[in-house]
Design a protein around this motif. Structure first.
Motif, PDB file in Angstrom:
ATOM      1  N   TRP A  51      -0.418   9.299  15.849  1.00 31.42           N
ATOM      2  CA  TRP A  51       0.597   8.142  16.699  1.00 31.42           C
ATOM      3  C   TRP A  51       0.872   7.341  15.630  1.00 31.42           C
ATOM      4  CZ3 TRP A  51       3.779   9.433  19.930  1.00 31.42           C
ATOM      5  CH2 TRP A  51       3.266  10.292  20.878  1.00 31.42           C
ATOM      6  N   VAL A  52      -0.322   6.569  15.054  1.00 32.73           N
ATOM      7  CA  VAL A  52      -0.261   5.507  14.038  1.00 32.73           C
ATOM      8  C   VAL A  52       0.447   5.807  12.812  1.00 32.73           C
ATOM      9  CG1 VAL A  52      -1.351   3.780  12.787  1.00 32.73           C
ATOM     10  CG2 VAL A  52      -2.645   4.898  14.634  1.00 32.73           C
ATOM     11  N   SER A  53       0.450   7.012  12.474  1.00 33.20           N
ATOM     12  CA  SER A  53       1.117   7.430  11.315  1.00 33.20           C
ATOM     13  C   SER A  53       2.800   7.652  11.674  1.00 33.20           C
ATOM     14  CB  SER A  53       0.649   8.626  10.567  1.00 33.20           C
ATOM     15  OG  SER A  53       1.555   9.402  10.054  1.00 33.20           O
ATOM     16  N   LEU A  94      -3.784   5.664   3.288  1.00 29.04           N
ATOM     17  CA  LEU A  94      -4.424   5.128   4.554  1.00 29.04           C
ATOM     18  C   LEU A  94      -5.081   5.878   5.232  1.00 29.04           C
ATOM     19  CD1 LEU A  94      -2.083   2.344   5.770  1.00 29.04           C
ATOM     20  CD2 LEU A  94      -4.018   1.806   4.204  1.00 29.04           C
ATOM     21  N   ASP A  95      -4.631   7.322   5.235  1.00 35.83           N
ATOM     22  CA  ASP A  95      -5.259   8.397   5.807  1.00 35.83           C
ATOM     23  C   ASP A  95      -5.052   8.238   7.429  1.00 35.83           C
ATOM     24  OD1 ASP A  95      -6.354  11.041   5.961  1.00 35.83           O
ATOM     25  OD2 ASP A  95      -8.410  10.021   5.955  1.00 35.83           O
ATOM     26  N   LEU A  96      -4.088   7.943   7.725  1.00 35.80           N
ATOM     27  CA  LEU A  96      -3.915   7.790   9.055  1.00 35.80           C
ATOM     28  C   LEU A  96      -3.482   9.131   9.567  1.00 35.80           C
ATOM     29  CD1 LEU A  96      -1.556   4.747   8.781  1.00 35.80           C
ATOM     30  CD2 LEU A  96      -4.162   4.721   9.594  1.00 35.80           C
ATOM     31  N   LYS A  97      -3.657   9.215  10.770  1.00 35.97           N
ATOM     32  CA  LYS A  97      -3.452  10.460  11.940  1.00 35.97           C
ATOM     33  C   LYS A  97      -2.489  10.041  13.065  1.00 35.97           C
ATOM     34  CE  LYS A  97      -6.219  13.279   9.543  1.00 35.97           C
ATOM     35  NZ  LYS A  97      -7.289  12.678   8.910  1.00 35.97           N
ATOM     36  N   LEU A 113       4.330   4.188  11.944  1.00 37.40           N
ATOM     37  CA  LEU A 113       4.750   3.525  10.749  1.00 37.40           C
ATOM     38  C   LEU A 113       5.909   4.162  10.218  1.00 37.40           C
ATOM     39  CD1 LEU A 113       1.318   2.888   9.150  1.00 37.40           C
ATOM     40  CD2 LEU A 113       2.794   1.322  10.443  1.00 37.40           C
ATOM     41  N   LYS A 114       5.935   5.651  10.234  1.00 42.08           N
ATOM     42  CA  LYS A 114       7.205   6.430   9.669  1.00 42.08           C
ATOM     43  C   LYS A 114       8.341   6.223  10.374  1.00 42.08           C
ATOM     44  CE  LYS A 114       4.732   9.894   7.160  1.00 42.08           C
ATOM     45  NZ  LYS A 114       3.990  11.130   7.296  1.00 42.08           N
ATOM     46  N   LEU A 128       1.384   4.800   2.071  1.00 39.45           N
ATOM     47  CA  LEU A 128       1.161   5.331   3.283  1.00 39.45           C
ATOM     48  C   LEU A 128       0.282   6.492   3.103  1.00 39.45           C
ATOM     49  CD1 LEU A 128       1.844   4.517   5.873  1.00 39.45           C
ATOM     50  CD2 LEU A 128       3.657   6.363   6.091  1.00 39.45           C
ATOM     51  N   ASP A 129       0.189   7.313   2.350  1.00 42.26           N
ATOM     52  CA  ASP A 129      -0.692   8.412   2.341  1.00 42.26           C
ATOM     53  C   ASP A 129      -2.521   8.131   1.841  1.00 42.26           C
ATOM     54  OD1 ASP A 129      -0.245   7.874  -0.249  1.00 42.26           O
ATOM     55  OD2 ASP A 129       0.738   9.785  -0.696  1.00 42.26           O
ATOM     56  N   TYR A 181       0.781  -1.398  -0.056  1.00 42.34           N
ATOM     57  CA  TYR A 181      -0.107   0.019   0.130  1.00 42.34           C
ATOM     58  C   TYR A 181       0.994   1.327  -0.011  1.00 42.34           C
ATOM     59  CZ  TYR A 181       1.282  -0.127   4.949  1.00 42.34           C
ATOM     60  OH  TYR A 181       1.894  -0.200   6.123  1.00 42.34           O
TER      61      TYR A 181
END
Lengths: 269, 247
Positions: free
Chosen positions: A208-210, A203-206, A213-214, A200-201, A198
């Motif tokens: 802490w989760v994002s 998934l539209d994560l906000k 992953l980073k 990353l952008d 996938y």
């Protein structure tokens, strides 16, 4: 320090012999032999495209081809996971030698990462072949620019990271065999944590989760690689700073740990 | 006075018996929490001192568990002594038991290079010794067969051929001459004797006192980690034989 350096010079032949052995033995007795180095990533990518293509492949339509996007990530991930797994087992697998002959023990994890690196370099030809195929037979845009030469940088950072992680794991498994099973699970987690199938952008994560992953160094390395190979542009320099820093740190920790614990190996092997 | 090849100075080795084989986290954690991480000390070697001059052949005798293997490990540099120090000058070639350093899926030929590299020899050097190794091991017809298909005698022959062909300064023989058929045993004894003339230092571990008398000029007898006799091979072998009779 010079003493250690001299010792490595003396045993560099052992390093190359083990690399040679691992490469030779990997596909011995299989009909297709070294050809599997290409076939295996190609086939697994095919499976992943079949499974995830519909879900994640749409947004990249017209920008880059999803199979190539996926192959880039998978090749790098596969090298990291295989190399670290081999390095992890290398010391305990060489118990019979380590118990009898004096050898600098770090040669074993190093050489195992080395042999995996060699097969990884060969498997990169699959990427070349696939890109050529897309260029000739489809009208999916490829962005091949001089930046593609910079792909050496993320590959070297990844090599460094694998050496560091491999050293740490090889020490831990000598004392706790559990690490082997734990790491197997961790690698599965890492596969899904790294943007391989996938984006990353997407998934539209906000929050802490994002951020979490980073924080994964593989994210930075894979992103850098894709920047110069797929999108033909310069990478975000923060990726390089972060992943290089992280890799150097693991190498330092690995070396210190190995140095401190290597005399005790023989009591646990 | 001849040059010293090995100097063992007040070496002691201690193992923590309880601590020795805890190889999973759960076990470690339980023992840690219940404070069962006791250290039961076991001294495999106590205060061992001796020197071996260059060109000497030292026989090491002792019953099982006397500390012979531990002593060899310390000399080979695999095990760090708890106390004391070891000085070794020259290249050591250990004869691994039945080719422990071989990779079973690798052919005999490939294993020759791997094994020599393990001892720190470059590939080019091994190439120059290759024919000699194959001739001595008498494995010409099997040299491209994976070692997993070798018999134990064949493996021992190959291991012996490599360890002796590389002309080490110090040769460690750990009960290796007892394998192989009679013909090969005679041949390997002759080979070792020919190496004496080149001034190789030999450490020879065996339970066979006849062999020790034949091959060695000096011997030590270990019991429970200490040296109980040190002298010429004949003297020490006599003591050993007497001990065997008493038991």
């Amino acid at each position: 320090m010079t003493k250690y350096f001299k010792n490595f010079i003396k045993y560099r032949y052992l390093f190359w012999e083990i690399v040679r052995k691992n490469v030779k033995l990997q596909y011995r007795d299989s009909v297709l032999g070294i050809f599997w180095t290409f076939l295996q990533p190609l086939l697994t990518t095919l499976v992943l495209v079949l499974v995830f293509g519909r879900v994640f492949g749409k947004s990249s339509e017209g920008v880059v081809s999803y199979p190539i996007y996926l192959l880039c990530g998978r090749l790098l991930y596969e090298f990291f996971s295989q190399a670290t797994k081999r390095a992890m087992r290398s010391v305990s697998n060489s118990a019979s030698v380590i118990k009898k002959v004096y050898v600098p023990k770090y040669i074993y994890p190093l050489a195992n990462v080395g042999s995996n690196f060699f097969t990884f370099l060969i498997s990169l030809l699959v990427l070349v072949a696939m890109m050529a195929y897309y260029m000739i037979f489809t009208d999916t845009p490829l962005h091949i620019t001089p930046y593609i030469l910079l792909s050496v940088v993320p590959i070297l950072v990844l090599l460094l990271l694998s050496i560091g992680v491999g050293l740490i794991l090889s020490v831990l498994t000598v004392f706790f065999k559990d690490v082997e099973y734990l790491y197997e699970v961790f690698c599965l987690l890492l596969f899904y944590m790294t943007p391989i199938i996938y984006k990353l952008d997407q998934l539209d994560l906000k929050g802490w989760v994002s951020l979490g992953l980073k924080a994964n160094p593989l994210y930075s390395i894979v992103s850098m690689f894709r920047s110069c190979v797929l999108f033909g542009e310069m990478w975000d320099w923060n990726w390089l700073y972060y992943s290089l820093g992280f890799s150097l740190l693991t190498v330092a920790v690995g070396m210190a740990l190995f140095y401190k614990k290597q005399d005790k190996f023989i009591l646990y092997l | 006075m001849a040059k010293t090849a090995i100097a063992v100075d007040q070496v002691s080795v201690m193992f923590n018996l309880n601590n020795e084989k805890i190889d999973n986290i759960k076990e470690y954690f339980i023992k840690f929490v219940t404070r069962k991480l006791r250290f039961k000390e076991f001294w495999a070697l106590r205060d061992i001192s001796f020197t071996v001059a260059k060109g000497e052949r030292l026989g090491i005798l002792g019953f099982n568990g006397a500390g012979k293997s531990t002593l060899l490990k310390v000399i080979a540099g695999v095990l760090k002594p708890t106390k004391g120090s070891i000085k070794v000058s020259g290249v050591i070639a250990p004869m691994l038991e039945l080719g422990a350093g071989f990779d079973m899926n690798y052919s005999g030929k490939e294993n020759i290079f791997l094994y020599a590299a393990t001892m720190g020899y470059p590939r080019r050097f091994t190439e120059s010794k290759y024919d000699e190794i194959v001739d001595f091991s008498e494995l010409q017809d099997f040299i491209n067969v994976p070692v997993k298909n070798y018999s134990s005698g064949m493996r021992a022959r190959l291991g012996f051929a490599i360890a002796t062909a590389v002309e080490p300064d110090i040769l460690i023989l750990d009960e290796v001459l007892s394998v192989g058929d009679a013909k090969f045993r005679i041949k390997s004894e002759a080979k070792i004797k020919s190496m004496f003339e080149k001034g190789v230092t030999v450490l020879f571990v065996s339970h066979n006192t006849d062999q020790v008398r034949r091959l060695c000029n000096k011997a030590i007898l270990l019991d429970k980690g200490t040296i109980i006799a040190l002298g010429t091979a004949d003297e020490v072998c006599d003591i050993y034989d007497e001990k065997v009779k008493k038991k």
